[in-house]
Design a protein around this motif. Sequence first.
Motif, mmCIF file in Angstrom:
data_model
loop_
_atom_site.group_PDB
_atom_site.id
_atom_site.type_symbol
_atom_site.label_atom_id
_atom_site.label_comp_id
_atom_site.label_asym_id
_atom_site.label_seq_id
_atom_site.Cartn_x
_atom_site.Cartn_y
_atom_site.Cartn_z
ATOM 1 N N ILE A 4 0.851 -1.181 0.000
ATOM 2 C CA ILE A 4 0.000 0.000 0.000
ATOM 3 C C ILE A 4 0.891 1.236 0.000
ATOM 4 C CG2 ILE A 4 -1.772 1.308 1.232
ATOM 5 C CD1 ILE A 4 -2.834 -1.291 0.194
ATOM 6 N N ARG A 5 0.535 2.216 -0.822
ATOM 7 C CA ARG A 5 1.217 3.496 -0.832
ATOM 8 C C ARG A 5 0.234 4.566 -0.372
ATOM 9 N NH1 ARG A 5 5.950 3.714 -5.167
ATOM 10 N NH2 ARG A 5 6.936 4.324 -3.196
ATOM 11 N N VAL A 6 0.632 5.348 0.616
ATOM 12 C CA VAL A 6 -0.170 6.465 1.107
ATOM 13 C C VAL A 6 0.458 7.729 0.529
ATOM 14 C CG1 VAL A 6 -1.075 7.635 3.139
ATOM 15 C CG2 VAL A 6 -0.643 5.172 3.213
ATOM 16 N N ILE A 7 -0.234 8.356 -0.420
ATOM 17 C CA ILE A 7 0.370 9.412 -1.228
ATOM 18 C C ILE A 7 -0.291 10.754 -0.934
ATOM 19 C CG2 ILE A 7 0.900 10.171 -3.575
ATOM 20 C CD1 ILE A 7 0.633 7.237 -4.465
ATOM 21 N N GLY A 8 0.493 11.697 -0.419
ATOM 22 C CA GLY A 8 -0.005 13.042 -0.215
ATOM 23 C C GLY A 8 -0.146 13.753 -1.555
ATOM 24 N N ILE A 9 -1.322 14.350 -1.790
ATOM 25 C CA ILE A 9 -1.595 14.931 -3.108
ATOM 26 C C ILE A 9 -1.775 16.446 -3.062
ATOM 27 C CG2 ILE A 9 -2.549 12.812 -4.058
ATOM 28 C CD1 ILE A 9 -5.362 13.975 -3.545
ATOM 29 N N GLY A 10 -1.396 17.093 -1.957
ATOM 30 C CA GLY A 10 -1.514 18.537 -1.903
ATOM 31 C C GLY A 10 -2.896 18.997 -1.503
ATOM 32 N N SER A 11 -3.084 20.293 -1.496
ATOM 33 C CA SER A 11 -4.319 20.865 -0.953
ATOM 34 C C SER A 11 -5.377 21.159 -2.003
ATOM 35 C CB SER A 11 -3.992 22.150 -0.182
ATOM 36 O OG SER A 11 -3.444 23.129 -1.045
ATOM 37 N N GLY A 12 -5.175 20.728 -3.224
ATOM 38 C CA GLY A 12 -6.229 20.904 -4.226
ATOM 39 C C GLY A 12 -5.763 21.195 -5.632
ATOM 40 N N VAL A 30 -4.026 -0.461 -8.108
ATOM 41 C CA VAL A 30 -5.390 -0.146 -7.667
ATOM 42 C C VAL A 30 -5.371 1.110 -6.797
ATOM 43 C CG1 VAL A 30 -7.476 -0.983 -6.527
ATOM 44 C CG2 VAL A 30 -5.902 -2.620 -7.584
ATOM 45 N N PHE A 31 -6.197 2.087 -7.133
ATOM 46 C CA PHE A 31 -6.375 3.270 -6.297
ATOM 47 C C PHE A 31 -7.683 3.126 -5.527
ATOM 48 C CE2 PHE A 31 -3.562 4.841 -9.637
ATOM 49 C CZ PHE A 31 -2.606 5.511 -8.882
ATOM 50 N N PHE A 32 -7.590 3.249 -4.200
ATOM 51 C CA PHE A 32 -8.749 3.163 -3.333
ATOM 52 C C PHE A 32 -9.251 4.568 -3.017
ATOM 53 C CE2 PHE A 32 -6.031 -0.513 -2.083
ATOM 54 C CZ PHE A 32 -6.840 -1.520 -2.619
ATOM 55 N N ILE A 33 -10.539 4.801 -3.240
ATOM 56 C CA ILE A 33 -11.119 6.126 -3.036
ATOM 57 C C ILE A 33 -12.346 6.001 -2.147
ATOM 58 C CG2 ILE A 33 -12.245 8.101 -4.149
ATOM 59 C CD1 ILE A 33 -10.523 7.568 -6.612
ATOM 60 N N LEU A 34 -12.369 6.772 -1.066
ATOM 61 C CA LEU A 34 -13.532 6.839 -0.190
ATOM 62 C C LEU A 34 -14.395 8.017 -0.637
ATOM 63 C CD1 LEU A 34 -11.874 6.110 3.269
ATOM 64 C CD2 LEU A 34 -13.529 4.666 2.072
ATOM 65 N N ASP A 35 -15.580 7.714 -1.115
ATOM 66 C CA ASP A 35 -16.496 8.720 -1.644
ATOM 67 C C ASP A 35 -17.217 9.403 -0.482
ATOM 68 O OD1 ASP A 35 -18.373 10.224 -2.946
ATOM 69 O OD2 ASP A 35 -19.119 8.603 -4.210
ATOM 70 N N LYS A 36 -17.098 10.739 -0.409
ATOM 71 C CA LYS A 36 -17.702 11.492 0.683
ATOM 72 C C LYS A 36 -19.094 12.005 0.349
ATOM 73 C CE LYS A 36 -13.284 12.965 2.650
ATOM 74 N NZ LYS A 36 -13.470 12.335 3.971
ATOM 75 N N GLY A 108 -1.472 -1.113 -4.077
ATOM 76 C CA GLY A 108 -2.635 -0.239 -3.984
ATOM 77 C C GLY A 108 -2.242 1.091 -3.376
ATOM 78 N N ALA A 109 -3.116 2.088 -3.490
ATOM 79 C CA ALA A 109 -2.772 3.409 -2.961
ATOM 80 C C ALA A 109 -4.007 4.146 -2.473
ATOM 81 C CB ALA A 109 -2.072 4.247 -4.019
ATOM 82 N N PHE A 110 -3.799 4.923 -1.409
ATOM 83 C CA PHE A 110 -4.780 5.896 -0.939
ATOM 84 C C PHE A 110 -4.212 7.286 -1.210
ATOM 85 C CE2 PHE A 110 -5.739 2.147 1.570
ATOM 86 C CZ PHE A 110 -7.125 2.127 1.579
ATOM 87 N N LEU A 111 -5.008 8.125 -1.852
ATOM 88 C CA LEU A 111 -4.593 9.493 -2.148
ATOM 89 C C LEU A 111 -5.093 10.394 -1.022
ATOM 90 C CD1 LEU A 111 -5.476 9.629 -5.963
ATOM 91 C CD2 LEU A 111 -3.370 8.839 -4.852
ATOM 92 N N VAL A 112 -4.151 10.942 -0.286
ATOM 93 C CA VAL A 112 -4.487 11.702 0.925
ATOM 94 C C VAL A 112 -4.392 13.190 0.659
ATOM 95 C CG1 VAL A 112 -3.781 12.203 3.285
ATOM 96 C CG2 VAL A 112 -3.760 9.847 2.445
ATOM 97 N N TRP A 113 -5.463 13.900 0.995
ATOM 98 C CA TRP A 113 -5.486 15.351 0.841
ATOM 99 C C TRP A 113 -4.389 15.981 1.686
ATOM 100 C CZ3 TRP A 113 -8.406 16.432 -3.032
ATOM 101 C CH2 TRP A 113 -8.759 17.748 -3.314
ATOM 102 N N GLY A 114 -3.634 16.887 1.126
ATOM 103 C CA GLY A 114 -2.571 17.551 1.877
ATOM 104 C C GLY A 114 -1.423 16.606 2.151
ATOM 105 N N ASP A 115 -1.074 16.456 3.429
ATOM 106 C CA ASP A 115 0.025 15.583 3.831
ATOM 107 C C ASP A 115 -0.504 14.530 4.797
ATOM 108 O OD1 ASP A 115 3.193 15.342 4.020
ATOM 109 O OD2 ASP A 115 2.342 15.023 6.013
#
Length: 262
Positions: A4-12, A30-36, A108-115
Amino acid sequence: MRKIRVIGIGSGDPDQLTLQAVKALNTVDVFFILDKGREKSDLTRLRHEILQRHAVERPYRLMEAQDPERDRTVSSAAYAPAVDDWRRRRADRCEEMIRDGLADGECGAFLVWGDPSLYDSTLAILEDILARGAVSFDYDVIPGISSVSALAARHRTGLNRVGRPVQITTGRRLSEGFPEGADDVVVMLDAHQEFTRLAEPDLHIHWGAYLGTPDEILISGRLGEVADRIRAVREEARARKGWIMDTYLLRRERGDVDRPGE
């Protein structure tokens, strides 16, 4: 072994990804996305835009799950149990996605907002999943540009001043009063605009919402002069978009600490 890769993607801003993050995106199966939900669909859309722009070197799959709701109306005494319950339910969803969507040997990866290190639950959730013992994987963390960094850059200021610390806290803690011994305080997760309750006349505020996105809003000035304006702008923006993410720096103006940071 799954990875698993936890990737910070910045603030927008999709351009805020680091070279390391872009390289990491192109190792993922595989990219895992939690839909809000519909109100925060912008957050999901921006994740898709980042993938379309930067994950171009190999095919990948997407796996989405509904992010569980968290009760944001609880009292201070019930806050920690409410967060623990929300994290447990979120860990259940993430565990299911990893178990069902990622084969042995895949990444797999989770794209994390910010850091991922700053007011984000992903790392704690992955540790929780590993502790349960039902799913095994290795993981690494790719840092990202936080909203705190973006805020300081957009207001062209440093976070600290010579010989002085900077404190990062939450709106919930600010409701207890301006931190003792601090002159520079970054506040995140302030749903109730606690800065409007501060009566100190020498405070200056650098405020920003939707940092890094086309909807970005910036306001700065003496707190007593701009607090009502920030509150009105914030309420209008939240009503229009259905959600808001904002961060601000409170700075006490004192002659002995007003020089630029080291």
